[in-house]
Design an enzyme around this catalytic site. Structure first.
Site, mmCIF file in Angstrom:
data_model
loop_
_atom_site.group_PDB
_atom_site.id
_atom_site.type_symbol
_atom_site.label_atom_id
_atom_site.label_comp_id
_atom_site.label_asym_id
_atom_site.label_seq_id
_atom_site.Cartn_x
_atom_site.Cartn_y
_atom_site.Cartn_z
ATOM 1 N N HIS A 17 0.815 -1.220 0.000
ATOM 2 C CA HIS A 17 0.000 0.000 0.000
ATOM 3 C C HIS A 17 0.847 1.268 0.000
ATOM 4 C CE1 HIS A 17 -3.850 1.701 -0.077
ATOM 5 N NE2 HIS A 17 -4.081 1.900 1.216
ATOM 6 N N ASP B 73 -2.503 1.781 -4.562
ATOM 7 C CA ASP B 73 -3.745 2.161 -3.895
ATOM 8 C C ASP B 73 -4.824 1.110 -4.156
ATOM 9 O OD1 ASP B 73 -2.578 4.525 -3.000
ATOM 10 O OD2 ASP B 73 -3.097 5.573 -4.859
#
Length: 610
Positions: free
Chosen positions: A581, A585
């Site tokens: 992450h 995204d």
């Protein structure tokens, strides 16, 4: 006179210096080409240095214990002089060891302890060589060397995990002699010839460079004609003698901890011998031992350090960090208890990337005290330890997020069923679902290049080649992820052959370490073991891993063109994508998954993919 210089050899890209452990030859000795001149060491490995030419050793320019840079001239050879032409004044007489010993005893009366140590070390070397010569049986037949094999372009050393043969045992050609390992994979080493194992030159747990001779075979000897060593640990005394912290004092019995008490200097009583291996079997390199000796560290202090090297090995940096902390700490009172292991290190900060190692944990007895007697304690093997280290490091490195999707793979199932028998006959391997999953992942990576990248500090490195790792379960021992390189260049048929090949060699311990690194993305088929879905851990330094769940028949709602909805039995599966992450995204992760779903649902029974 033709003079040849012997240089400190280069022992790896990151190694810039080496320490002379012991000279196997003295000035005036005749040497043959490739005969061992001396033994050197670094903070990673000990290595024997062969003579570059045949001749007579005329001068040694570096003393035992000295550390010099790679390329330094450490000795000279005269290649024109034969041993028979060496004058009696130049050659060491037969009585030299006795004379040296007497001289050492006389010098010890007047010299400092440091001088006595040097004399004791100088005497130990010829005595050890003599004892080794006497103990080594002369092999019959041609002698064959077994060397540490090359295991890939980037692999320069390996660790002996286990010996499968003992001295005196017969071995057939290609029969496994020993097992070696790296931080990626364990590999079995076959015998290069038929014969009898006459000598093991490397102990279990030792790490040596590629090309190092690890064993000797007598190709024409008979089993039983070579006697094994008289003791299980023949080198223990030899290793300790030249590296003792104090000179030999035979008239004084040693104390319980191995140190020699001195009535005049009671403060030296706690000192211990710094040996190559501790009580726990951990290896200490010559450089580490040299620093410990110079700084007055005890063996117990070395054993207390949490090594950051491979397998928990103590490195030069570990010792220097410990010394810095010891200097900064306030002086303890005389009645203070013994220093705990590495104060401040484990409590002040979590392990840095690449420094995590599996803790030994409590003893079996302590565990039974905690949980009772109805337990079974199983130690981790090497593969399990490596897996644990890699998984914990990955979790500490990447911010893991997992997204899920569902795919209707009815067409894929029909395609495989219609072609699997013909495929096996034509290609010689099974047609599994894995190559279809890899193909779908590659197509999704083409449109989402950020998932084919790695994070290096504050930079994102996007790879244009698709090197896809496929997870392979090795029974109950663990998991390996061999890499299919340039997976984007193959069709399903080619991917099937590649996948079958690396999976088979992974289970047979035939993979090279290079085949387990360099991957840019990983696919793990957890459905082959019955799992519906999972949250896989990213294989560093990658940023994504795709898990494919079990394919099951389920009733689902489908749309019939112009006829409304209907319930139909379809082959369905779940997909899960774990991604980093920090750079991926949720929107990109979901988009990637949907592209994989679209690719899988595009397969049909009449597709021509072969």
């Amino acid at each position: 006179m033709a003079q040849v210089d012997v240089e400190m050899p280069k022992m790896g890209e990151s190694i810039t210096e080496g320490t002379v452990i012991a000279w196997h030859k003295q000035p005036g000795d005749e040497v043959e080409q490739d005969e061992i001149l001396l033994e050197i060491g670094t903070d990673k490995v000990d290595t024997e240095v062969p003579s570059p030419k045949g001749g007579v050793l005329t001068e040694t320019l570096v003393e035992e214990g000295d550390t010099v840079e790679v390329g330094t001239i450490i000795a000279t050879l005269d290649t024109d002089t034969a041993a028979a032409e060496v004058d009696a004044d130049d050659a060491p007489p037969a009585e030299a060891p006795a004379d040296d010993e007497a001289a050492a005893d006389e010098a010890a009366d007047d010299a400092s302890d440091a001088d006595a140590e040097d004399d004791a070390e100088a005497e130990a070397t010829p005595r050890e060589a003599d004892s080794e010569e006497a103990a080594s049986p002369a092999p019959s037949g041609d002698e064959v060397e077994v060397v540490m094999p090359k295991m890939g372009e980037s692999i320069t050393e390996g660790t002996v995990v286990a010996w499968y043969k003992d001295i005196g045992e017969a071995v057939a050609i290609d029969e496994t002699i020993l097992e070696i390992g790296t931080d990626k994979v364990d590999t079995e080493v076959p015998s290069p010839a038929e014969g009898v194992l006459t000598e093991k030159l490397v102990e279990e747990g030792e790490t040596v460079e590629v090309g190092t001779v690890v064993a000797l075979l007598a190709s024409e000897a008979e089993a039983g004609s070579v006697e094994p060593p008289a003791s299980d640990e023949p080198d223990a005394t030899q290793e300790t003698a030249p590296e003792a912290d104090e000179a030999e004092l035979p008239s004084t019995p040693p104390s319980g901890d191995g140190a020699v008490p001195d009535a005049d200097e009671p403060q030296r009583a706690p000192e211990e011998t710094i040996t190559r291996r501790g009580d726990d079997g951990r290896f200490y390199s010559p450089l580490v031992r040299s620093i410990a000796k110079e700084e007055g560290l005890r063996m117990s202090e070395l054993e207390s350090l949490e090594g950051s090297g491979r397998g928990g090995r103590v490195t030069k940096e570990d010792v220097l960090a410990y010394l810095d902390e010891r200097e900064e700490a306030p002086a303890a009172p005389a009645s203070a208890p013994e220093r705990p292991p590495r104060p401040g290190r484990s409590d002040e900060a979590p392990p840095a990337r690449g420094d995590y190692t599996v803790d030994e944990g409590p003893s079996d007895e302590e565990l039974r005290q905690q949980y009772g007697d109805r337990i079974e304690v199983q130690p981790m093997d090497r593969m399990r330890k490596m897996t644990a280290e890699h998984m914990v490091r990955s979790k500490a490195t990447s911010a893991h997020v997992t997204s899920f999707a569902e795919a209707d793979v009815t067409g894929l199932v029909q395609l495989r069923e219609a072609n699997k028998e013909a495929f096996r006959e034509r290609e010689g391997v099974k047609l599994t679902y894995t190559p279809f999953f890899v193909k779908a992942a590659v197509e999704a990576l083409r449109e989402h290049p950020l998932l084919n990248a790695s994070v290096e500090g504050d930079k994102i490195v996007i790879k244009h080649d698709f090197h896809v790792g496929i997870a392979v379960a090795i029974g109950n021992k663990g998991l390996l992820a061999p890499v299919i390189r340039n997976a984007g260049d193959y069709n399903v048929s080619g991917l099937a052959r590649k996948a079958a090949n690396v999976a088979e060699r992974a289970r047979n311990k035939e993979l090279q370490p290079d085949e387990l690194q360099g991957g840019t993305f990983t696919v793990t088929n957890i459905g082959s073991l019955g799992s519906l879905m999972g949250t896989p851990i990213i294989n560093q330094p990658q940023v994504g891993i795709l898990a494919t769940g079990a394919i099951q028949k389920r009733p689902v709602v489908v749309e019939n063109d112009g006829l409304g909805d209907a319930i139909s039995v379809r082959h369905m599966m779940y997909l899960s994508l774990s991604y980093d992450h920090r750079i991926i995204d949720g929107a990109m992760g979901s988009s990637f998954l949907q592209r994989v779903v679209t690719e899988l649902e595009s397969f049909s029974a009449d597709a021509d993919l072969f």
